[in-house]
Design a protein around this motif. Structure first.
Motif, PDB file in Angstrom:
ATOM      1  N   LEU A  74     -22.461 -49.642  39.601  1.00 57.03           N
ATOM      2  CA  LEU A  74     -21.486 -50.288  38.720  1.00 57.03           C
ATOM      3  C   LEU A  74     -20.653 -49.315  37.901  1.00 57.03           C
ATOM      4  O   LEU A  74     -19.549 -49.651  37.476  1.00 57.03           O
ATOM      5  CB  LEU A  74     -22.184 -51.287  37.789  1.00 57.03           C
ATOM      6  CG  LEU A  74     -22.901 -52.449  38.477  1.00 57.03           C
ATOM      7  CD1 LEU A  74     -23.384 -53.460  37.455  1.00 57.03           C
ATOM      8  CD2 LEU A  74     -22.001 -53.119  39.508  1.00 57.03           C
ATOM      9  N   THR A  75     -21.176 -48.135  37.596  1.00 60.72           N
ATOM     10  CA  THR A  75     -20.406 -47.126  36.870  1.00 60.72           C
ATOM     11  C   THR A  75     -20.722 -45.749  37.457  1.00 60.72           C
ATOM     12  O   THR A  75     -21.793 -45.551  38.048  1.00 60.72           O
ATOM     13  CB  THR A  75     -20.747 -47.100  35.365  1.00 60.72           C
ATOM     14  OG1 THR A  75     -22.068 -46.547  35.185  1.00 60.72           O
ATOM     15  CG2 THR A  75     -20.685 -48.484  34.737  1.00 60.72           C
ATOM     16  N   PRO A  76     -19.824 -44.783  37.287  1.00 64.58           N
ATOM     17  CA  PRO A  76     -20.114 -43.428  37.775  1.00 64.58           C
ATOM     18  C   PRO A  76     -21.369 -42.836  37.141  1.00 64.58           C
ATOM     19  O   PRO A  76     -22.125 -42.120  37.808  1.00 64.58           O
ATOM     20  CB  PRO A  76     -18.855 -42.639  37.379  1.00 64.58           C
ATOM     21  CG  PRO A  76     -17.774 -43.654  37.297  1.00 64.58           C
ATOM     22  CD  PRO A  76     -18.440 -44.890  36.761  1.00 64.58           C
ATOM     23  N   GLY A  77     -21.601 -43.120  35.863  1.00 61.65           N
ATOM     24  CA  GLY A  77     -22.779 -42.576  35.194  1.00 61.65           C
ATOM     25  C   GLY A  77     -24.070 -43.100  35.787  1.00 61.65           C
ATOM     26  O   GLY A  77     -25.014 -42.342  36.029  1.00 61.65           O
ATOM     27  N   LEU A  78     -24.139 -44.411  36.021  1.00 60.93           N
ATOM     28  CA  LEU A  78     -25.337 -44.995  36.624  1.00 60.93           C
ATOM     29  C   LEU A  78     -25.544 -44.472  38.039  1.00 60.93           C
ATOM     30  O   LEU A  78     -26.669 -44.188  38.454  1.00 60.93           O
ATOM     31  CB  LEU A  78     -25.223 -46.518  36.628  1.00 60.93           C
ATOM     32  CG  LEU A  78     -25.336 -47.210  35.276  1.00 60.93           C
ATOM     33  CD1 LEU A  78     -24.881 -48.666  35.365  1.00 60.93           C
ATOM     34  CD2 LEU A  78     -26.765 -47.137  34.738  1.00 60.93           C
ATOM     35  N   ALA A  79     -24.453 -44.324  38.778  1.00 65.81           N
ATOM     36  CA  ALA A  79     -24.558 -43.849  40.158  1.00 65.81           C
ATOM     37  C   ALA A  79     -24.980 -42.390  40.235  1.00 65.81           C
ATOM     38  O   ALA A  79     -25.589 -41.970  41.231  1.00 65.81           O
ATOM     39  CB  ALA A  79     -23.218 -44.041  40.875  1.00 65.81           C
ATOM     40  N   SER A  80     -24.688 -41.606  39.197  1.00 68.14           N
ATOM     41  CA  SER A  80     -24.970 -40.170  39.263  1.00 68.14           C
ATOM     42  C   SER A  80     -26.460 -39.881  39.427  1.00 68.14           C
ATOM     43  O   SER A  80     -26.842 -38.979  40.168  1.00 68.14           O
ATOM     44  CB  SER A  80     -24.429 -39.462  38.013  1.00 68.14           C
ATOM     45  OG  SER A  80     -25.120 -39.877  36.841  1.00 68.14           O
ATOM     46  N   VAL A  81     -27.317 -40.647  38.743  1.00 70.40           N
ATOM     47  CA  VAL A  81     -28.758 -40.418  38.846  1.00 70.40           C
ATOM     48  C   VAL A  81     -29.263 -40.876  40.210  1.00 70.40           C
ATOM     49  O   VAL A  81     -30.082 -40.206  40.849  1.00 70.40           O
ATOM     50  CB  VAL A  81     -29.512 -41.131  37.711  1.00 70.40           C
ATOM     51  CG1 VAL A  81     -31.019 -40.917  37.841  1.00 70.40           C
ATOM     52  CG2 VAL A  81     -29.031 -40.629  36.355  1.00 70.40           C
ATOM     53  N   SER A  82     -28.783 -42.028  40.673  1.00 71.91           N
ATOM     54  CA  SER A  82     -29.157 -42.501  42.013  1.00 71.91           C
ATOM     55  C   SER A  82     -28.791 -41.469  43.074  1.00 71.91           C
ATOM     56  O   SER A  82     -29.577 -41.173  43.977  1.00 71.91           O
ATOM     57  CB  SER A  82     -28.453 -43.823  42.332  1.00 71.91           C
ATOM     58  OG  SER A  82     -28.943 -44.867  41.533  1.00 71.91           O
ATOM     59  N   ASN A  83     -27.594 -40.918  42.950  1.00 68.54           N
ATOM     60  CA  ASN A  83     -27.148 -39.924  43.925  1.00 68.54           C
ATOM     61  C   ASN A  83     -28.010 -38.667  43.875  1.00 68.54           C
ATOM     62  O   ASN A  83     -28.272 -38.036  44.905  1.00 68.54           O
ATOM     63  CB  ASN A  83     -25.689 -39.567  43.670  1.00 68.54           C
ATOM     64  CG  ASN A  83     -24.752 -40.721  44.018  1.00 68.54           C
ATOM     65  OD1 ASN A  83     -25.083 -41.572  44.837  1.00 68.54           O
ATOM     66  ND2 ASN A  83     -23.595 -40.760  43.380  1.00 68.54           N
ATOM     67  N   ALA A  84     -28.460 -38.272  42.673  1.00 70.10           N
ATOM     68  CA  ALA A  84     -29.319 -37.088  42.550  1.00 70.10           C
ATOM     69  C   ALA A  84     -30.656 -37.312  43.249  1.00 70.10           C
ATOM     70  O   ALA A  84     -31.169 -36.429  43.945  1.00 70.10           O
ATOM     71  CB  ALA A  84     -29.538 -36.760  41.077  1.00 70.10           C
ATOM     72  N   ILE A  85     -31.231 -38.506  43.080  1.00 71.04           N
ATOM     73  CA  ILE A  85     -32.513 -38.829  43.707  1.00 71.04           C
ATOM     74  C   ILE A  85     -32.367 -38.903  45.220  1.00 71.04           C
ATOM     75  O   ILE A  85     -33.154 -38.329  45.973  1.00 71.04           O
ATOM     76  CB  ILE A  85     -33.061 -40.156  43.134  1.00 71.04           C
ATOM     77  CG1 ILE A  85     -33.400 -39.990  41.646  1.00 71.04           C
ATOM     78  CG2 ILE A  85     -34.289 -40.621  43.914  1.00 71.04           C
ATOM     79  CD1 ILE A  85     -33.721 -41.301  40.944  1.00 71.04           C
ATOM     80  N   GLU A  86     -31.341 -39.602  45.678  1.00 68.74           N
ATOM     81  CA  GLU A  86     -31.131 -39.756  47.120  1.00 68.74           C
ATOM     82  C   GLU A  86     -30.727 -38.437  47.761  1.00 68.74           C
ATOM     83  O   GLU A  86     -31.135 -38.145  48.889  1.00 68.74           O
ATOM     84  CB  GLU A  86     -30.056 -40.819  47.353  1.00 68.74           C
ATOM     85  CG  GLU A  86     -30.487 -42.215  46.953  1.00 68.74           C
ATOM     86  CD  GLU A  86     -29.391 -43.243  47.125  1.00 68.74           C
ATOM     87  OE1 GLU A  86     -29.715 -44.448  47.144  1.00 68.74           O
ATOM     88  OE2 GLU A  86     -28.215 -42.853  47.235  1.00 68.74           O
TER      89      GLU A  86
END
Length: 409
Positions: free
Chosen positions: A113-125
């Motif tokens: 939903l936001t770049p900030g929320l996606a940033s952590v998901s992207n780091a984990i993935e």
């Protein structure tokens, strides 16, 4: 906005994490309040909630003292965005009433939903830890949303606002999965299986808590309010290999042949056992087949959600103008206050503000405006100008950013 696993774990090294903690034991990492300031803020939460038609009783849930609030008590039937079917959508006034009573709010599936929320998901993935799905948990002092439980995925809890105390128990379920066999377990079972208290961890803004899959825990807000984002990392497991093999055996005649008929005799049972053994041996052979392994390797490597990457103007060969100010100010031009209780003090005729990098000299007008800014969760230049028209809003925000008291959200 990008983030890596190294940045997520800092100051711990990625090598130490995998050697000592991943899938082995819980980890609590303390961090500066600014560490996750760009992940989520109160301003962004309100902006997301204002997208009223995007939420349903499934994506936005309320929980009071361990019991879910029935959907009909805070939602109403409304047409869905994609179909004419009626969906239960939250009603702002009803949600407000439950929040006033102390109900916790859970915002599900927010990782894109936001770049900030996606940033952590992207780091984990990006580190190959599986698909990362995020829920936001907003809770209030002394109101517990959930009793002791485990999750069927690794948990990465990022504390973005307030404080929350987590009870980490000694018990761990053995690699549970999202299946009725595990979801049907009673709370009585969980209370017996959780074991003794292993640790009580206080998460503050900027802290990270990692819990391996199946580890028992519960949490309670200690500050007047608490917001954390729980990222669930769903790793590939042996069940996924069975799915791949299930598709592969469609092309193997041995698996398409009928099994031996059963007539209750020992000979029939022996024939069935022998055939099952032959099929099991064939499965073992397929597990070593280069083509099967190629499919499995690609499946594991690509096991992540697809989010972002859209740029319509760029696809048309057009680049939208972006000023340096807009790029640095972040989405909506808001700045998160990470002052940690800092406030201007008077020294004789002068005003100063203690900062991590030293004392910051302020004029009397700046001191008054700075005190107003530092008493808020976040601020924009427009809001500062309106509240203190005589102050140089842009200049003061720049000073506070340079002093590490504000960060762009």
């Amino acid at each position: 906005m990008t983030m890596t696993l190294a940045q997520l774990l800092a100051p711990m090294s990625v090598e130490q994490f995998f050697a000592e903690y991943h899938d082995k034991q819980p980890l609590h990492l303390k961090g500066d309040p600014a560490k996750f300031a760009s992940v989520l803020s109160w301003r962004q939460i309100n902006r997301l909630l204002d997208m009223t038609h995007a939420w349903t009783s499934q994506s936005l849930m309320l929980v009071l003292d361990g019991k879910p609030v029935p959907a009909e008590q805070y939602c109403t039937l409304a047409p869905g965005r994609d179909t004419n079917a009626q969906l239960m959508q939250p009603v702002t006034d009803r949600v407000r009433e439950w929040i006033a009573k102390g109900a916790s709010m859970v915002m599900n599936d927010v990782d894109s939903l936001t770049p900030g929320l996606a940033s952590v998901s992207n780091a984990i993935e990006g580190a190959g830890l599986g698909k990362a799905q995020a829920n936001v948990y907003i809770s209030w002092q002394s109101h517990k949303a959930f009793h002791a439980h485990y999750d069927t995925h690794d948990v990465w809890a990022v504390q973005v606002e307030g404080e929350k105390t987590w009870n980490i128990w000694e018990g761990r379920a053995e690699w549970p999965i999202s299946h009725p066999v595990f979801r049907s377990q009673t709370q009585e079972h969980h209370e017996q299986a959780k074991g003794k208290l292993r640790a009580r961890v206080l998460l503050k803004a900027g802290d990270l808590l990692y819990l391996p899959r199946g580890w028992y825990h519960d949490a309670l807000a200690e500050a007047p309010s608490s917001v954390h984002v729980a990222y669930g990392a769903h790793a590939v497991n042996g069940m996924d290999l069975m799915t791949i093999l299930g598709e592969r055996v469609l092309y193997d005649t041995a698996f398409r042949q009928p099994l031996p008929r059963q007539d209750g005799t020992a000979a029939a049972r022996f024939a069935l056992t022998q055939r099952a053994g032959q099929l099991g041996q064939r499965l073992a052979e397929l597990c070593k087949d280069p083509k099967v392994m190629e499919v499995l390797e690609r499946f594991v490597a690509d096991y992540r959600y697809q989010r972002g990457g859209n740029d319509l103007l760029a696809w048309r060969g057009m680049a939208p103008p972006q000023t340096e100010e807009a790029a640095g100010a972040g989405e909506a031009g808001a700045f998160r206050v990470v002052a940690g209780g800092a406030k201007p003090v008077r020294r004789g005729a002068d005003w100063v503000l203690k900062t991590p990098s030293g004392a910051l000299a302020l004029s009397p007008g700046e001191a008054e405006a700075a005190q107003w800014v530092l008493g808020r969760p976040d601020v924009t230049e427009a809001e500062l100008s309106k509240a203190h028209p005589g102050a140089d809003a842009a200049g003061l925000i720049s000073k506070l950013r340079d002093a590490a008291l504000l960060v762009a959200t």
